[in-house]
Design a protein around this motif. Sequence first.
Motif, short mmCIF file in Angstrom:
data_model
loop_
_atom_site.label_atom_id
_atom_site.label_comp_id
_atom_site.label_asym_id
_atom_site.label_seq_id
_atom_site.Cartn_x
_atom_site.Cartn_y
_atom_site.Cartn_z
N LEU A 111 0.83 -1.20 0.00
CA LEU A 111 0.00 0.00 0.00
C LEU A 111 0.86 1.25 0.00
CD1 LEU A 111 -2.72 1.50 0.32
CD2 LEU A 111 -2.43 1.27 2.80
N CYS A 112 1.87 1.30 0.88
CA CYS A 112 2.65 2.52 1.05
C CYS A 112 3.52 2.86 -0.16
CB CYS A 112 3.52 2.41 2.31
SG CYS A 112 2.58 2.47 3.85
N ARG A 113 3.81 1.88 -0.98
CA ARG A 113 4.62 2.15 -2.17
C ARG A 113 3.78 2.29 -3.44
NH1 ARG A 113 8.47 -2.92 -2.89
NH2 ARG A 113 9.27 -1.59 -4.57
N SER A 114 2.45 2.25 -3.29
CA SER A 114 1.56 2.28 -4.46
C SER A 114 1.33 3.70 -4.95
CB SER A 114 0.22 1.64 -4.10
OG SER A 114 -0.50 2.44 -3.18
N THR A 115 1.01 3.82 -6.25
CA THR A 115 0.66 5.12 -6.81
C THR A 115 -0.66 5.61 -6.25
OG1 THR A 115 -0.35 4.00 -8.72
CG2 THR A 115 1.94 4.72 -8.95
N ALA A 116 -1.55 4.69 -5.88
CA ALA A 116 -2.83 5.08 -5.29
C ALA A 116 -2.61 5.81 -3.96
CB ALA A 116 -3.73 3.87 -5.08
N TRP A 117 -1.71 5.28 -3.11
CA TRP A 117 -1.43 5.94 -1.84
C TRP A 117 -0.75 7.28 -2.05
CZ3 TRP A 117 -3.07 6.28 2.79
CH2 TRP A 117 -2.28 6.87 3.78
N GLU A 118 0.15 7.36 -3.03
CA GLU A 118 0.80 8.63 -3.31
C GLU A 118 -0.23 9.67 -3.73
OE1 GLU A 118 4.23 8.90 -5.67
OE2 GLU A 118 5.34 7.38 -4.54
N TRP A 119 -1.22 9.26 -4.51
CA TRP A 119 -2.28 10.19 -4.92
C TRP A 119 -3.08 10.65 -3.71
CZ3 TRP A 119 -7.61 10.21 -4.58
CH2 TRP A 119 -8.27 11.20 -5.33
N VAL A 120 -3.42 9.73 -2.82
CA VAL A 120 -4.20 10.08 -1.63
C VAL A 120 -3.43 11.06 -0.76
CG1 VAL A 120 -5.10 9.19 0.56
CG2 VAL A 120 -5.58 7.98 -1.57
N THR A 121 -2.17 10.78 -0.51
CA THR A 121 -1.41 11.65 0.39
C THR A 121 -1.13 13.01 -0.25
OG1 THR A 121 0.42 11.71 1.96
CG2 THR A 121 0.91 10.85 -0.22
N ALA A 122 -0.89 13.03 -1.57
CA ALA A 122 -0.58 14.29 -2.24
C ALA A 122 -1.80 15.19 -2.39
CB ALA A 122 0.03 14.02 -3.61
N THR A 123 -2.97 14.59 -2.58
CA THR A 123 -4.17 15.38 -2.85
C THR A 123 -5.08 15.54 -1.64
OG1 THR A 123 -5.42 13.44 -3.60
CG2 THR A 123 -4.17 14.66 -5.27
N LYS A 124 -4.95 14.67 -0.65
CA LYS A 124 -5.84 14.70 0.51
C LYS A 124 -5.09 15.00 1.81
CE LYS A 124 -9.30 13.30 -2.13
NZ LYS A 124 -10.41 14.20 -2.51
N ILE A 125 -4.15 14.12 2.18
CA ILE A 125 -3.57 14.19 3.52
C ILE A 125 -2.65 15.39 3.68
CG2 ILE A 125 -2.15 13.00 5.22
CD1 ILE A 125 -3.14 10.35 4.06
N VAL A 126 -1.66 15.54 2.80
CA VAL A 126 -0.73 16.65 2.95
C VAL A 126 -1.44 18.01 2.89
CG1 VAL A 126 1.28 17.83 1.96
CG2 VAL A 126 1.29 15.33 2.22
N PRO A 127 -2.33 18.25 1.92
CA PRO A 127 -3.02 19.55 1.92
C PRO A 127 -3.86 19.78 3.18
CG PRO A 127 -3.22 18.51 -0.23
CD PRO A 127 -2.63 17.48 0.70
N TRP A 128 -4.48 18.72 3.70
CA TRP A 128 -5.30 18.87 4.92
C TRP A 128 -4.44 19.21 6.13
CZ3 TRP A 128 -6.26 15.09 9.11
CH2 TRP A 128 -7.34 15.45 9.93
N VAL A 129 -3.31 18.54 6.25
CA VAL A 129 -2.43 18.78 7.39
C VAL A 129 -1.73 20.13 7.26
CG1 VAL A 129 -0.36 17.98 8.60
CG2 VAL A 129 -2.07 16.32 7.81
#
Length: 203
Positions: free
Chosen positions: A10-28
Amino acid sequence: MAMNYWHRLLCRSTAWEWVTATKIVPWVMRDIDLGASALEIGPGFGANVAPLRNRAATLTGLEIDPVLSARLRTRFGEELRVVDGDATAMPLPDKEFDSVVCFTMLHHIPSPAQQDDVFAEALRVLRPGGVFAGSDGLDSPLLRLQHVGDTYVPVPADTLADRLAVAGFTAIDVHTGRGMFRFRAERPRRPRPGASRSGAQRR
């Protein structure tokens, strides 16, 4: 800090990178200025590197896993300065960074005492007025199932503000969202009376 096979995928997947780049990092990072020099604790496979590089002039990653450190150096080159080391005793100078961040990794630290050591070290390497920010998951049966075979020590969101205050931080804010919490805190511009050099109670 063990991580099971499914979790690594999961952590090395492109799907997780998309989630963190578009959701988690901007929210934090909402309304947070990382300044010129930022440190990410536990960058892992590097999912947060691209969005963080857009927010800071220079980015350093502190990684405990030497295999992941080598992978980060190969993948990002000069975009990311990679330092091998343990976040509970960072091999970094005092007051080196304008900001320190960590994303969904605190629960992989083996004990609450070691988590508190990480908070103390984050304070130490921050410049006065610097910000410490990040996120982690809220404990749940599903999250525990996903972490079977992992090192998993959840951080209770309702105790985090007090723990950061004990470490020496001020201007602390902890916000709970859907399945996750975010936090931010600052290193005081002036030392507290009677505080140690790091401003924290070391174990």
